[in-house]
Design a protein around this motif. Sequence first.
Motif, short mmCIF file in Angstrom:
data_model
loop_
_atom_site.label_atom_id
_atom_site.label_comp_id
_atom_site.label_asym_id
_atom_site.label_seq_id
_atom_site.Cartn_x
_atom_site.Cartn_y
_atom_site.Cartn_z
N UNK A 103 16.82 25.84 13.41
CA UNK A 103 15.78 26.77 13.84
C UNK A 103 14.86 27.16 12.69
N UNK A 104 13.73 27.75 13.01
CA UNK A 104 12.87 28.29 11.96
C UNK A 104 13.66 29.37 11.24
N UNK A 105 13.57 29.38 9.91
CA UNK A 105 14.35 30.33 9.15
C UNK A 105 13.65 30.65 7.84
N UNK A 136 9.43 30.11 4.12
CA UNK A 136 9.58 29.96 5.56
C UNK A 136 9.79 28.48 5.86
N UNK A 137 10.95 28.13 6.38
CA UNK A 137 11.27 26.76 6.72
C UNK A 137 11.05 26.57 8.21
N UNK A 138 10.29 25.56 8.55
CA UNK A 138 9.93 25.32 9.95
C UNK A 138 11.11 24.75 10.73
N UNK A 139 11.06 24.96 12.03
CA UNK A 139 12.05 24.36 12.93
C UNK A 139 11.97 22.85 12.79
N UNK A 140 13.13 22.18 12.76
CA UNK A 140 13.11 20.74 12.64
C UNK A 140 14.38 20.13 13.22
N UNK A 141 14.32 18.83 13.45
CA UNK A 141 15.48 18.06 13.88
C UNK A 141 15.76 16.99 12.84
N UNK A 142 17.02 16.86 12.47
CA UNK A 142 17.44 15.87 11.49
C UNK A 142 18.25 14.82 12.24
N UNK A 143 17.71 13.62 12.34
CA UNK A 143 18.37 12.56 13.09
C UNK A 143 19.46 11.89 12.26
#
Length: 101
Positions: free
Chosen positions: A30-32, A56-63
């Motif tokens: 999640x964004x954190x 601020x770290x953006x929401x992301x998906x790590x495959x």
Amino acid sequence: MTSSGVKLDDFKHEVQDYLVAELPGTLGLPEREAAGAISGIPDVANGGMTGTGRFLLQEEEVEETVLSLGKGLKAGDRVLAMRVNGGNDIVVLCKVVSAHA
């Protein structure tokens, strides 16, 4: 878990040759916000700047991530395990902890 294997409640011997579950998949983050320090950023005079700040770290998906349960287990841990392959193999599925901890 023991120092050299897994001990089942219903089997009196330690099982040293056992399997551990891995959970492959995509990790959703999640964004954190994180606080930390930064150093070595060049300034206009080619010097190095240091400082602290909030990021601020953006929401992301790590495959292609893998949760490797075996790396987090240690002797004394209580685990959930199941028999597979006609009872010939034991697979440790997860660590079990108290709901009141």
